[in-house]
Design an enzyme around this catalytic site. Structure first.
Site, PDB file in Angstrom:
ATOM      1  N   CYS A 103      28.928  47.693  35.273  1.00 41.41           N
ATOM      2  CA  CYS A 103      29.031  46.427  36.014  1.00 41.41           C
ATOM      3  C   CYS A 103      28.534  46.258  37.403  1.00 41.41           C
ATOM      4  O   CYS A 103      27.517  46.914  37.769  1.00 41.41           O
ATOM      5  CB  CYS A 103      30.339  45.947  35.944  1.00 41.41           C
ATOM      6  N   ASP A 117      39.467  45.823  38.788  1.00 39.65           N
ATOM      7  CA  ASP A 117      40.312  44.474  39.046  1.00 39.65           C
ATOM      8  C   ASP A 117      41.798  44.457  39.237  1.00 39.65           C
ATOM      9  O   ASP A 117      42.345  44.013  40.234  1.00 39.65           O
ATOM     10  CB  ASP A 117      39.864  43.496  37.640  1.00 39.65           C
TER      11      ASP A 117
HETATM   12  C1  RUB Z   1      33.705  42.630  38.141  1.00 33.11           C
HETATM   13  C2  RUB Z   1      34.203  43.889  37.923  1.00 33.11           C
HETATM   14  C3  RUB Z   1      34.106  44.835  38.969  1.00 33.11           C
HETATM   15  C4  RUB Z   1      35.707  44.842  39.770  1.00 33.11           C
HETATM   16  C5  RUB Z   1      35.473  45.482  41.189  1.00 33.11           C
HETATM   17  O1  RUB Z   1      33.755  41.791  37.024  1.00 33.11           O
HETATM   18  O2  RUB Z   1      34.718  44.348  36.821  1.00 33.11           O
HETATM   19  O3  RUB Z   1      34.070  46.279  38.589  1.00 33.11           O
HETATM   20  O4  RUB Z   1      35.860  43.427  40.179  1.00 33.11           O
HETATM   21  O5  RUB Z   1      34.537  44.977  42.109  1.00 33.11           O
HETATM   22  P1  RUB Z   1      33.477  40.121  36.992  1.00 33.11           P
HETATM   23  P2  RUB Z   1      34.658  45.203  43.583  1.00 33.11           P
HETATM   24  O6  RUB Z   1      32.101  40.287  37.514  1.00 33.11           O
HETATM   25  O7  RUB Z   1      33.707  39.474  36.009  1.00 33.11           O
HETATM   26  O8  RUB Z   1      34.177  39.626  38.262  1.00 33.11           O
HETATM   27  O9  RUB Z   1      34.640  46.734  43.906  1.00 33.11           O
HETATM   28  O10 RUB Z   1      33.401  44.582  44.061  1.00 33.11           O
HETATM   29  O11 RUB Z   1      36.068  44.393  44.147  1.00 33.11           O
END
Ligand code: RUB
Length: 312
Positions: free
Chosen positions: A135, A204
């Site tokens: 992701c 998340d």
């Molecule tokens: C994004 C996702 C990321 C986490 C952490 O999911 O799963 O791995 O949010 O991201 P979506 P960060 O695209 O559905 O929001 O480290 O940038 O907070």
């Protein structure tokens, strides 16, 4: 009564952007919410503290209804509004200032936390390592980019991350930074796992038992890494720890529109499901890298209880 129409248009736009994923990723969602609260406080024409806090509550509810899984969103709101909510014998001007300064502080701390995670996490990367990420996580990428700058890392594998393909954002960001990057489809992880030295993903939400809630597919990657004895790291700011899980509440997994996968009209007889996060059990997680240091998943309970004083 505070009417929906009284919410500033820019604030409604932020809520819409979070819902439609123009603003996405748990950290960015939290900072977006902080900005929305700041805008609300700045533009409020409330005459009494009660009226003012009602407006803040209304906007908080609007933001909370956007996406249910990233605890960074309610945690940001809690951190920004807890004090003003308890303040007694105060006036609108003081409350306004409190919300604005706490929102600014949250945004600043959040950005600094990502940089610090990059710094701390990069020390766990060994020379010549090949990393796999899933992701698009600012925290995971901060580590990868920092390690690359320190001439440690050789290559990064990035999964496409169906259905919304956030992996492509990671590929763009990493190649822009000059990191040798290979894009693979999600189902190719097991095929390539022997080439990987470490997996690094974001989060998340992190539950009190150390389970990680992250983009759908994370738990499959963790399982594959576990089977191949490849270390699995999670990078997350402290506000991704979920206080409600202390009392056994489950993290709600968002299920989005099937249209993100395929046009359902093409398959009228099929049910199409689109859960966008999954849960990785703590047994598959080697480390959690936070801005406060590195912890094992078993320390999540203590972090929630002690660090945040969020007692059950
Ligand atoms: C994004 C996702 C990321 C986490 C952490 O999911 O799963 O791995 O949010 O991201 P979506 P960060 O695209 O559905 O929001 O480290 O940038 O907070």
């Amino acid at each position: 009564m505070i009417l929906e129409t009284m919410i500033p248009p820019e604030v409604k736009q932020i809520a819409r952007d979070i819902r439609t994923m123009r603003i996405r990723g748990a950290g960015r969602i939290a900072r977006g919410a902080a900005k929305a609260l700041k805008l609300t406080a700045k533009t409020s024409s409330a005459r009494t503290p009660r009226e003012f806090m009602k407006e803040i509550d209304k906007v908080s509810s609007l933001l909370l209804a956007t996406r249910p899984t990233a605890v960074s969103l309610p945690n940001a709101i809690r951190l920004i509004t807890a004090w003003p909510k308890q303040a007694k014998n105060t006036d609108v001007q003081t409350l306004r200032k409190m919300i604005i300064s706490r929102a600014d502080e949250f945004i600043k701390n959040s950005k600094e936390a990502v940089t610090r995670i990059g710094e701390i996490g990069s020390q766990r990367i060994s020379k010549g390592d090949v990393i796999l990420t899933h992701c698009n996580s600012d925290c995971a990428l901060a580590i990868i980019k920092r390690a690359f700058m320190r001439h440690k890392l050789t290559e990064v594998f990035v999964t496409e991350s169906r259905p919304m393909r956030q992996g492509l954002i990671s590929v763009r960001e990493l190649t822009k930074a000059g990191v040798p990057t290979t894009l693979i489809v999600d189902s190719a992880v097991r095929y390539f796992i022997r080439d990987i030295d470490k997996v690094i993903v974001g989060a998340d939400s992190i539950a009190a038992n150390g389970a990680i809630v992250n983009k759908i597919g994370t738990s499959q990657i963790a399982l594959v890494a576990h089977e191949a004895r490849v270390p699995f790291f999670v990078a997350a700011e402290s506000y991704k720890f979920h206080p409600d899980t202390l009392v056994g509440r489950l993290v709600k997994i968002e299920e989005r529109d099937p249209k993100e996968i395929v046009d359902p009209k093409r398959f009228p007889r099929a049910k199409i499901r689109n859960p966008v996060f999954d849960i990785t059990p703590p047994e598959y997680v080697d480390l959690i890298i936070t801005e406060r240091g590195i912890i094992p998943p078993s320390a999540a309970y203590t972090i929630i209880q002690d660090l945040f004083k969020w007692k059950s």
